[in-house]
Scaffold this motif. Structure first.
Motif, short mmCIF file in Angstrom:
data_model
loop_
_atom_site.label_atom_id
_atom_site.label_comp_id
_atom_site.label_asym_id
_atom_site.label_seq_id
_atom_site.Cartn_x
_atom_site.Cartn_y
_atom_site.Cartn_z
N ILE A 346 0.83 -1.21 0.00
CA ILE A 346 0.00 0.00 0.00
C ILE A 346 0.87 1.26 0.00
CG2 ILE A 346 -1.66 1.32 1.36
CD1 ILE A 346 -2.82 -1.40 2.26
N ILE A 347 1.93 1.25 0.81
CA ILE A 347 2.86 2.38 0.82
C ILE A 347 3.53 2.53 -0.54
CG2 ILE A 347 5.02 3.23 1.82
CD1 ILE A 347 4.16 1.90 4.45
N GLY A 348 3.91 1.39 -1.14
CA GLY A 348 4.51 1.44 -2.47
C GLY A 348 3.55 1.99 -3.51
N SER A 349 2.27 1.66 -3.38
CA SER A 349 1.26 2.19 -4.31
C SER A 349 1.16 3.71 -4.19
CB SER A 349 -0.10 1.54 -4.01
OG SER A 349 -1.11 2.13 -4.79
N ILE A 350 1.19 4.20 -2.95
CA ILE A 350 1.13 5.66 -2.75
C ILE A 350 2.36 6.33 -3.36
CG2 ILE A 350 1.14 7.47 -0.99
CD1 ILE A 350 -0.41 5.51 0.82
N TRP A 351 3.52 5.70 -3.18
CA TRP A 351 4.77 6.26 -3.75
C TRP A 351 4.72 6.29 -5.27
CZ3 TRP A 351 8.74 9.18 -3.11
CH2 TRP A 351 9.88 9.06 -3.90
N LEU A 352 4.22 5.22 -5.88
CA LEU A 352 4.10 5.19 -7.34
C LEU A 352 3.12 6.24 -7.84
CD1 LEU A 352 4.07 1.32 -7.89
CD2 LEU A 352 5.87 2.91 -8.60
N ALA A 353 2.03 6.45 -7.12
CA ALA A 353 1.07 7.49 -7.51
C ALA A 353 1.70 8.87 -7.41
CB ALA A 353 -0.17 7.40 -6.62
N PHE A 354 2.53 9.06 -6.37
CA PHE A 354 3.23 10.34 -6.21
C PHE A 354 4.17 10.60 -7.38
CE2 PHE A 354 6.97 12.68 -4.58
CZ PHE A 354 6.34 13.86 -4.18
N ARG A 355 4.74 9.52 -7.93
CA ARG A 355 5.64 9.64 -9.08
C ARG A 355 4.88 9.59 -10.41
NH1 ARG A 355 10.69 5.76 -8.57
NH2 ARG A 355 11.34 7.13 -10.26
#
Length: 421
Positions: A346-355
């Motif tokens: 979930i944290i990785g998903s947020i990071w990918l969305a930020f990028r």
């Protein structure tokens, strides 16, 4: 920056690797964040075993042979030789180490185990460097040859001795362990209090100084030692040039064959040391099949670490930790790690969305949701999942890190002396 044209200069001052690297402060922050998240999962699930001192001590012991195999792969591939034969060289190290260890003592067993792995490395170097055979084919052949040779030799060497059989050697004396007095007990007491983050840090540090083999210290020291030799010496610069551009290296006077031979023999010796660790420290005897794919996992740790010693050490620690789950409360701990995996996704998903990588973000979020549903819908995981966890983690980590990897440019490529003329 030092360039390849400096190879023959007497005033050569090799520099550290360049490019985008994670600074020490950022690395420590990432480790602290991972520990904090793990602490949250421990408190929610009640799985205190995921960060206790015994778990971490076991993880370190299991990480050492993986890390040594990975270091062996690093030496070979930095010189341009792919070493799939690490598994076989480890097998040779287990047999030779136990064979010499039960007769002449454990330290002699360590030295002979290194020699056994180095013999496998020499064979790989002859076949790939001198005869230009495909590196993968040679490595697979060495794995098969090592397995067959040890199965043939074991009955001849071990049967008739007390505790020996066709598949097992007599026991080998211990190399001895050390524990930091006072500090080890203090960290264990602090770990048992179950406090957020502090107890988890105490468990990690306690595992590093409790019942640690002297051979473990040697193995850990080889990580910075390898970095210093390969990135801070003229010898290391010449060796790495053979893996990047052997034609250019040869044009500047580097004996490419010699450096490839040295690198692959050292590679085999390190893998043999990992094998000797298994048959002298992890288990005080040789047992058929005890390598159990660790040579391949070591190769995966090296790739995960982007062909760098520090990254390799982190990868070996990760794989050693997941492997330790098989030995200490496996089902409960793996079930708790499902929640940790879901949170990381979930944290990785947020990071990918930020990028602004929205497609990858949505896919990662869906996978995280599925893992979370698995955790919430079950109370334990099957034993088969526990046994497969180290290998699943290996595949997942390699898949997630594939885009940032950069192997040596001439790694695995055929080379003939004078081909650039």
């Amino acid at each position: 920056m030092t360039t390849v044209t400096d190879l023959n200069q007497p005033t050569l001052q090799p520099t550290a690797p360049t490019g985008r690297r994670m600074s020490l402060s950022v690395l420590l922050l990432v480790i602290a964040g991972a520990l904090a998240l793990t602490s949250i999962v421990r408190i929610i699930t009640g799985a205190d075993g995921i960060t206790n001192v015994s778990q971490m001590s076991t993880a370190l012991q299991l990480a050492v042979p993986i890390g040594l195999a990975g270091l062996g792969g690093l030496w070979a591939e930095r010189a341009g030789v792919v070493n799939i034969g690490l598994e076989g060289m480890m097998i040779l190290g287990t047999w030779f180490g136990a064979w010499a260890g039960f007769q002449w003592g454990p330290w002699t067993g360590v030295l002979v185990g290194i020699l056994g792995g180095a013999i496998g490395g020499l064979l790989h170097a002859i076949v790939t460097v001198s005869f230009n055979v495909n590196h993968i084919v040679s490595g697979v052949a060495i794995n098969i040859l090592a397995l067959g040779a040890t199965r043939y030799l074991a009955p001849l060497a071990f049967e008739g001795h007390t505790g020996g059989s066709a598949k097992q050697s007599p026991p080998v004396d211990s190399l001895g362990n050390f524990t930091v007095p006072g500090l080890s007990d203090g960290l264990r007491d602090l770990n048992e209090k179950g406090w957020f983050f502090v107890s988890d840090v105490a468990g990690l540090l306690g595992g590093l100084i409790t019942n640690v083999s002297w051979l473990t210290l040697l193995a850990v020291a080889l990580i910075p030692g390898t970095w210093w030799v390969l990135w801070r010496t003229a010898f290391g610069l010449r060796l790495r040039s053979c893996g990047e551009n052997p034609i250019a290296a040869e044009s500047l006077g580097v004996n490419v064959y010699k450096y490839k031979y040295i690198a692959v023999i050292i590679s085999g010796g390190l893998a043999g040391l990992g094998g000797a660790f298994l048959s002298i420290v992890a288990n005080p005897f040789y047992l058929e099949g005890q390598v159990s794919g660790r040579g391949y996992i070591g190769l995966a740790a090296m790739i995960f670490g982007n062909w760098m010693p520090g990254g390799l050490a982190i990868g070996a620690g990760l794989f050693g930790y997941t492997d330790s789950l098989n030995l200490r409360g496996g089902s409960e701990n793996v079930h708790a790690l499902l929640l940790l995996g879901a949170l990381l996704l979930i944290i990785g998903s947020i990071w990918l969305a930020f990028r602004k990588k929205y497609t990858s973000s949505v896919i990662t979020l869906l996978i995280g949701g599925l893992v979370l549903a698995w955790y919430l819908g079950t109370n334990e995981v099957p034993n088969q999942v526990v046994s497969a966890t180290p290998y699943v983690i290996t595949l997942v980590v390699l898949a997630l890190s594939a885009q940032r990897l950069r192997m040596p440019k001439a790694d695995g490529m055929p080379y003939r002396k004078g081909q650039g003329k």
